[in-house]
Design an enzyme around this catalytic site. Structure first.
Site, PDB file in Angstrom:
ATOM      1  N   SER A  75     -21.537  30.906  47.336  1.00  0.00           N
ATOM      2  CA  SER A  75     -22.365  31.373  48.436  1.00  0.00           C
ATOM      3  C   SER A  75     -21.509  31.717  49.641  1.00  0.00           C
ATOM      4  CB  SER A  75     -23.372  30.285  48.825  1.00  0.00           C
ATOM      5  OG  SER A  75     -23.999  30.578  50.054  1.00  0.00           O
ATOM      6  N   TYR A  78     -24.474  21.727  51.129  1.00  0.00           N
ATOM      7  CA  TYR A  78     -24.471  22.845  50.177  1.00  0.00           C
ATOM      8  C   TYR A  78     -23.240  23.715  50.380  1.00  0.00           C
ATOM      9  CZ  TYR A  78     -25.975  27.414  48.285  1.00  0.00           C
ATOM     10  OH  TYR A  78     -26.054  28.607  47.627  1.00  0.00           O
ATOM     11  N   LYS A 137     -20.153  24.472  47.738  1.00  0.00           N
ATOM     12  CA  LYS A 137     -19.781  25.813  47.317  1.00  0.00           C
ATOM     13  C   LYS A 137     -18.327  26.132  47.676  1.00  0.00           C
ATOM     14  CE  LYS A 137     -23.633  27.215  45.409  1.00  0.00           C
ATOM     15  NZ  LYS A 137     -23.701  27.463  43.948  1.00  0.00           N
TER      16      LYS A 137
END
Length: 269
Positions: A163, A176, A180
């Site tokens: 991402s 998150y 990533k």
């Protein structure tokens, strides 16, 4: 390029014409494959000639898509239920897929979660571990077991879906984003470990209109997107070209790479 390595025009044309089914004879496993980007990748791979194992926590959704896709393409497509955060389940999953479809030579680590939380100090240990488990621990284990098997056979390709948050983190997605960013690092490490026969690459995805985006303030996202080169959020089907390239034969010299498919978001101020 020296004359000893140059292809003839006829050879180049023949290879290009043959690329209508660039994944023919291949078997792909796609996690998070029943919806969003994973669904589009599963469909594209089957259309490109691959047999496909579609994996998610919801086996019924995977089986439904598998049946529809098999009928539409004539490929062997199977649905499997698995939680990629469960370490011991992943070796079993690979056995299950290979028992039905044969050796897996393409792995797509697409499954991911980005839960909303009230504040950084409101992130519980349980939530943090869940985010790391799905977005980082699962892909690590999948690449470890699948990559070893690929390297012991004729090789293969592994693709991670990362991402833009890995390079543009915010307080609202920090666990998150950290997972990533670590996934980007794993890409380089696994490319080193299992090269030269196994290629490992990552798509750094920007905002796409998927199920995850339903939790966003889309008016705010669309306003922000006006400053990007693309001036908009992506549609899930727009990840397909990059996935087919990175997992296909024309990317034979591409490994350990991070390819942004983000409408220019990372290039914007």
């Amino acid at each position: 390029m020296s004359s000893s390595t140059a292809r003839t025009v006829a050879d180049a044309v023949a290879e290009t014409r043959a690329s209508g089914a660039p994944l023919a004879g291949r078997t792909a496993l796609v996690t998070g494959g029943s919806r969003g980007l994973g669904r589009e990748i599963s469909i594209a791979f089957a259309a490109a000639g691959a047999d496909v194992a579609i994996v998610s926590r919801k086996k019924d959704a995977c089986a439904e898509l598998a049946a529809e896709l098999a009928e539409a393409t004539g490929r062997r497509v199977t649905g499997h239920g698995a939680h990629v955060g469960e370490w011991d389940r992943l070796g079993e999953l690979l056995d299950e897929v290979e028992d039905g479809l044969g050796p897996v030579d393409i792995l797509v680590n697409n499954a991911g979660i980005a839960p909303v939380y009230p504040s950084l100090d409101g992130v519980t240990e349980e939530l943090f571990d869940k985010i790391i488990g799905v977005n980082l621990k699962g892909p690590f284990r999948m690449m470890a077991v699948a990559g070893k098997r690929m390297a012991e056979r004729d090789g293969g390709a592994m693709l991670n879906i990362s991402s833009m948050a890995s390079g543009r983190p915010t307080a609202g997605d920090l666990p998150y984003a950290a997972a990533k960013a670590a996934l980007n690092t794993l890409t380089a490490g696994f490319a080193q470990e299992y090269g030269p026969t196994v290629r490992v690459n990552t798509i750094v995805a920007g905002p796409f209109r998927t199920d995850i985006s339903k939790a966003w303030d889309m008016d705010a996202v669309d306003e922000m997107a006006r400053s990007w080169p693309s001036r908009r959020v992506g549609e899930p089907s727009e990840v397909v070209g990059a996935a087919l390239y990175l997992c296909g034969p024309t990317a034979s010299y591409t490994t350990g790479s991070l390819l942004a498919v983000d409408g220019g978001r990372l290039a914007a101020p």
